[in-house]
Design an enzyme around this catalytic site. Sequence first.
Site, PDB file in Angstrom:
ATOM      1  N   LYS A 136       0.821  -1.284  -0.046  1.00  0.00           N
ATOM      2  CA  LYS A 136      -0.018   0.113  -0.156  1.00  0.00           C
ATOM      3  C   LYS A 136       1.113   1.070   0.040  1.00  0.00           C
ATOM      4  O   LYS A 136       1.723   1.375   0.888  1.00  0.00           O
ATOM      5  CB  LYS A 136      -0.729   0.001   1.200  1.00  0.00           C
TER       6      LYS A 136
HETATM    7  C1  E4P Z   1      -8.379   1.162   4.128  1.00  0.00           C
HETATM    8  O1  E4P Z   1      -7.563   0.461   3.226  1.00  0.00           O
HETATM    9  C2  E4P Z   1      -8.460   2.307   4.701  1.00  0.00           C
HETATM   10  O2  E4P Z   1      -7.207   2.806   5.249  1.00  0.00           O
HETATM   11  C3  E4P Z   1      -9.304   2.444   5.648  1.00  0.00           C
HETATM   12  O3  E4P Z   1     -10.638   1.790   5.045  1.00  0.00           O
HETATM   13  C4  E4P Z   1      -9.682   3.908   6.229  1.00  0.00           C
HETATM   14  O4  E4P Z   1     -10.909   3.912   7.107  1.00  0.00           O
HETATM   15  P1  E4P Z   1     -11.108   4.998   7.971  1.00  0.00           P
HETATM   16  O5  E4P Z   1     -11.381   6.332   7.171  1.00  0.00           O
HETATM   17  O6  E4P Z   1     -12.359   4.587   8.839  1.00  0.00           O
HETATM   18  O7  E4P Z   1      -9.961   5.050   9.170  1.00  0.00           O
END
Ligand code: E4P
Length: 217
Positions: free
Chosen positions: A83
């Site tokens: 990522k």
């Molecule tokens: C996933 O890849 C993201 O990091 C995550 O869905 C972020 O979610 P949040 O906005 O609830 O922290």
Amino acid sequence: MKFFADTADSAEIRELAETGLLDGVTTNPTLVHKAGRDFIETVREIAAICPGPVSAEVVALDHDEMMREAEVLRKIADNVAIKVPLTPAGLKTCARLTGEGTQVNVTLCFSAAQALLAAKAGATYISPFVGRHDDVGFNGMDLIADIRMIYDNYDFPTQILVASVRHPMHVVEAAKLGADVMTAPPKIIHQLFKHPLTDNGIASFLKDWQATGQSIG
Ligand code: E4P
């Protein structure tokens, strides 16, 4: 639509994997902090539980250091997707990792223009954050519709991974718009099962079945 679990809690992932509904996992530094365990050990454990892609995020901000971290992370297991943030260094890293056959999830996407750049950099997944978009007064789902249109216009293979999912209707709307993947906290995936009429129906069928005095088998 594929279902990814947005968590670094391996017990939650194991439970979801047993339902047969789990296609992958996403983690981020906040979720790793919440899990309170060693990052590498956690990713190794999750990758063994879930055969689908498990996103592990680099934390460096420059390309060379991102590549160094990605090297450590992709060695953990074949199903680890790297990522990277949607920055010039992140997309440079994305292009290089994609060229080397590594899956890349480009994260923190908040505009259609950013999603277009990620697709051009060869991202396997683009992660638009719908919940955080809603939080600041925009409609996160409009962003998903725009990205779907752009990717379809040019047949980009990058998969739209709807992230920052906050409630079941986000999942339904994402599916209606043709998103490829959604990632949600396990609690929201469990909420998808819920309907009061299902619970009422089971209760009344059981009551009537008991009144027949029969048993099956
Ligand atoms: C996933 O890849 C993201 O990091 C995550 O869905 C972020 O979610 P949040 O906005 O609830 O922290």
